[in-house]
Design a protein around this motif. Structure first.
Motif, PDB file in Angstrom:
ATOM      1  N   ASP A 168       6.371  11.955  -2.384  1.00  0.00           N
ATOM      2  CA  ASP A 168       5.276  10.996  -2.286  1.00  0.00           C
ATOM      3  C   ASP A 168       4.486  11.089  -3.585  1.00  0.00           C
ATOM      4  O   ASP A 168       3.641  11.969  -3.759  1.00  0.00           O
ATOM      5  CB  ASP A 168       4.400  11.311  -1.074  1.00  0.00           C
TER       6      ASP A 168
ATOM      7  N   SER B 204       0.852  -1.194   0.000  1.00  0.00           N
ATOM      8  CA  SER B 204       0.000   0.000   0.000  1.00  0.00           C
ATOM      9  C   SER B 204       0.883   1.238   0.000  1.00  0.00           C
ATOM     10  O   SER B 204       2.087   1.164   0.293  1.00  0.00           O
ATOM     11  CB  SER B 204      -0.896   0.019   1.243  1.00  0.00           C
ATOM     12  N   GLY B 205       0.258   2.363  -0.284  1.00  0.00           N
ATOM     13  CA  GLY B 205       0.973   3.633  -0.216  1.00  0.00           C
ATOM     14  C   GLY B 205       1.432   3.925   1.207  1.00  0.00           C
ATOM     15  O   GLY B 205       2.521   4.474   1.423  1.00  0.00           O
TER      16      GLY B 205
ATOM     17  N   LYS C  15      -1.139   3.144  -5.822  1.00  0.00           N
ATOM     18  CA  LYS C  15      -2.256   3.382  -6.734  1.00  0.00           C
ATOM     19  C   LYS C  15      -1.981   2.844  -8.156  1.00  0.00           C
ATOM     20  O   LYS C  15      -2.097   1.648  -8.358  1.00  0.00           O
ATOM     21  CB  LYS C  15      -2.648   4.864  -6.692  1.00  0.00           C
TER      22      LYS C  15
ATOM     23  N   TYR D 294      -1.218  14.350   2.522  1.00  0.00           N
ATOM     24  CA  TYR D 294      -1.543  13.061   3.139  1.00  0.00           C
ATOM     25  C   TYR D 294      -0.520  12.038   2.668  1.00  0.00           C
ATOM     26  O   TYR D 294      -0.220  11.947   1.474  1.00  0.00           O
ATOM     27  CB  TYR D 294      -2.950  12.619   2.720  1.00  0.00           C
ATOM     28  N   HIS D 295       0.016  11.299   3.619  1.00  0.00           N
ATOM     29  CA  HIS D 295       1.022  10.296   3.270  1.00  0.00           C
ATOM     30  C   HIS D 295       0.657   8.938   3.846  1.00  0.00           C
ATOM     31  O   HIS D 295       1.516   8.180   4.273  1.00  0.00           O
ATOM     32  CB  HIS D 295       2.394  10.738   3.769  1.00  0.00           C
ATOM     33  N   GLY D 296      -0.639   8.631   3.868  1.00  0.00           N
ATOM     34  CA  GLY D 296      -1.061   7.371   4.457  1.00  0.00           C
ATOM     35  C   GLY D 296      -1.277   7.548   5.948  1.00  0.00           C
ATOM     36  O   GLY D 296      -1.131   8.648   6.485  1.00  0.00           O
TER      37      GLY D 296
ATOM     38  N   VAL E  95       2.472   8.780  -4.761  1.00  0.00           N
ATOM     39  CA  VAL E  95       1.453   7.725  -4.751  1.00  0.00           C
ATOM     40  C   VAL E  95       0.302   8.084  -5.705  1.00  0.00           C
ATOM     41  O   VAL E  95      -0.210   7.218  -6.411  1.00  0.00           O
ATOM     42  CB  VAL E  95       0.965   7.432  -3.314  1.00  0.00           C
ATOM     43  N   ILE E  96      -0.068   9.364  -5.756  1.00  0.00           N
ATOM     44  CA  ILE E  96      -1.066   9.787  -6.758  1.00  0.00           C
ATOM     45  C   ILE E  96      -0.397  10.193  -8.069  1.00  0.00           C
ATOM     46  O   ILE E  96      -0.804   9.772  -9.147  1.00  0.00           O
ATOM     47  CB  ILE E  96      -1.908  10.987  -6.260  1.00  0.00           C
TER      48      ILE E  96
HETATM   49  C1  LIG Z   1      -3.447   7.354  -1.224  1.00  0.00           C
HETATM   50  C2  LIG Z   1      -2.208   8.005  -0.757  1.00  0.00           C
HETATM   51  C3  LIG Z   1      -1.353   7.406   0.181  1.00  0.00           C
HETATM   52  C4  LIG Z   1      -1.727   6.171   0.920  1.00  0.00           C
HETATM   53  O1  LIG Z   1      -1.869   5.057   0.099  1.00  0.00           O
HETATM   54  P1  LIG Z   1      -2.756   3.818   0.642  1.00  0.00           P
HETATM   55  O2  LIG Z   1      -2.576   2.807  -0.437  1.00  0.00           O
HETATM   56  O3  LIG Z   1      -4.138   4.339   0.795  1.00  0.00           O
HETATM   57  O4  LIG Z   1      -2.167   3.403   1.928  1.00  0.00           O
HETATM   58  C5  LIG Z   1      -0.143   8.017   0.443  1.00  0.00           C
HETATM   59  N1  LIG Z   1       0.207   9.159  -0.154  1.00  0.00           N
HETATM   60  C6  LIG Z   1      -0.595   9.776  -1.038  1.00  0.00           C
HETATM   61  C7  LIG Z   1      -0.129  11.028  -1.699  1.00  0.00           C
HETATM   62  C8  LIG Z   1      -1.835   9.236  -1.346  1.00  0.00           C
HETATM   63  O5  LIG Z   1      -2.657   9.887  -2.180  1.00  0.00           O
END
Ligand SMILES: *Cc1c(COP(=O)(O)O)cnc(C)c1O
Length: 429
Positions: A239, A116-117, A267, A144-146, A241-242
């Motif tokens: 980060d 997961s992120g 993601k 947001y970083h999880g 993740v997005i």
């Molecule tokens: C969604 C998100 C996370 C967390 O990822 P999960 O898979 O939900 O744990 C971390 N950082 C960012 C920028 C996110 O958008």
């Protein structure tokens, strides 16, 4: 619209699962309605348990950049599945996805896959602390970083949506080592980093913020961040993740041409299956166990189905012109949305980076957490409810992104704009 099946599922879910959901924003509390239970999805559409059909702009919060049920992704999962679903041992697909990720991101020499992120960011911070021997982490308000302990200080996503300051259960001892400062403020950034340089292990940032609604980095902000962290020996963590494989194939670091020391992914790289990853310079990544002393592990990490979905997704994204087409589609849609907003809403601000955007019901410019908070979340909630009834599935929060995918057709977008105008008219006053 019939919702009785979702209603009874939600009642049962609330008896069995806290709040009836496995991730808080899904409960739709901030927009004042109950969640629809989703049975299936295809392309840009999702279908709920009562048989209602919606045009989906959440895209599972980002992963579904190709649309739901992309045939190549499904086929890759099917083929992998025929060989078994988990081995707890290295598998060829991990190597294939690692090669694709390191090719895509020039700052990433080595990558470690997680589930997961949240795991990615948590592990990256541990690594930065192990590498520097320092404790403090610096983050930005509204990012947001999880949900790991150290990040739940002025965090975005569900924390903003639900209007809670942080979280009980996170010890003061832990958050004492987290400094949260305003996004896009170079002066505060410089002062904070210089004042505590010898204690700061890392700065973690969403290079395009996506969890207080979409907020773009001001010109020069990421450059300043890179220059300061390099000068002071602080690890810079993007980060992505997005933004990874969303704002361009090489993420925000390619888009803005800035090389972080470590990158977190999630993601899109899982193609809709649970995957996260963190990677970066060989010098730092070599500290991870079993190569080095920083421990991090995972029973299902590098899972063959998840790796197969990731590989198939990235291959589809390599199609020439993919990002140009998505950009043109998103730009056209955003222009029309902005025109409608200007016509019907007293105040509205549209922020967009490529195929992810937020229409804030508030005055611009929106460049940080405080300006995002000026948006009228109650008005957004009314808009959300109108749109849902008209078959348009938006994020159930003002402070999240709207995700376009390759599967949204011009008819889908025209219909969405038509419904938007209808909804704006209804909520005007
Ligand atoms: C969604 C998100 C996370 C967390 O990822 P999960 O898979 O939900 O744990 C971390 N950082 C960012 C920028 C996110 O958008």
């Amino acid at each position: 619209m019939k919702t009785s099946t979702s209603q009874s599922l939600f009642a049962e879910a609330q008896r069995l699962i806290p709040g009836g959901v496995n991730s808080p924003v899904r409960a739709c509390k901030s927009v004042g309605c109950d969640p629809r239970f989703i049975l299936r999805a295809a392309g840009a559409r999702i279908f709920d348990a009562d048989g209602n059909e919606y045009i989906d702009f959440i895209g599972s919060w980002g992963p579904m950049i190709l649309g739901h049920n992309h045939p190549a992704v499904l086929e890759a999962i099917r083929q992998a599945m025929a060989n078994g679903t988990s081995f707890g041992a290295p598998c060829p697909l991990e190597v294939e996805l690692a090669a694709m990720v390191t090719d895509a991101l020039p700052s990433v020499d080595m990558v470690r896959f997680v589930n997961s992120g949240t795991e990615a960011t948590m592990s990256a911070v541990r690594l930065a602390r192990g590498y520097t021997g320092r404790k403090v982490i610096v983050k930005f308000d509204g990012c947001y970083h999880g949900h790991a302990d150290s990040f739940l200080v002025k965090a975005g996503s569900g924390i903003i949506t639900l209007g809670i300051p942080g979280s009980p259960g996170v010890p003061d001892d832990i958050v004492r080592n987290t400094i949260s400062i305003p996004y896009n403020n170079e002066e505060i950034l410089e002062k904070t980093l210089r004042d505590s340089a010898l204690d700061i292990a890392c700065v973690i940032v969403e290079p395009v913020a996506g969890n207080m609604g979409v907020v773009l980095p001001a010109p020069g902000f990421l450059e300043k961040l890179r220059a300061l962290t390099s000068e002071l020996g602080i690890v810079l963590i993007f980060d992505e993740v997005i933004t990874g494989f969303r704002v361009s194939y090489g993420g925000a670091q390619q888009k803005f041409n800035i090389m972080p020391d470590l990158t977190c992914l999630g993601k899109i790289i899982g193609g809709g299956l649970p995957v996260g990853a963190y990677g970066g310079k060989k010098e730092i990544m070599s500290l991870i166990s079993p190569l080095g002393p920083v421990y991090q592990a995972g029973t299902l990490s590098g899972n063959p189905l998840a790796m197969a979905a990731g590989v198939a997704t990235l291959k589809a994204l390599q199609e020439p012109g993919f990002y140009d087409r998505l950009e043109r589609k998103a730009a056209g849609f955003a222009d029309s949305l902005q025109q409608l907003a200007a016509k019907y809403l007293a105040e509205a601000t549209l922020n967009r980076q490529g195929s992810v955007m937020t229409l804030f019901f508030g005055p611009g410019p929106i460049s940080d957490f405080d300006s995002a908070m000026r948006a009228d979340a109650a008005k957004y909630a009314r808009f959300y409810r109108e749109m849902l009834e008209l078959g348009i599935y938006l994020a159930p929060s003002q402070f999240e992104g709207m995700f376009l995918s390759a599967a949204h057709t011009s008819e889908d977008l025209a219909k969405t704009l038509e419904m938007t105008e209808w909804s704006f008219k209804k909520i005007q006053n």
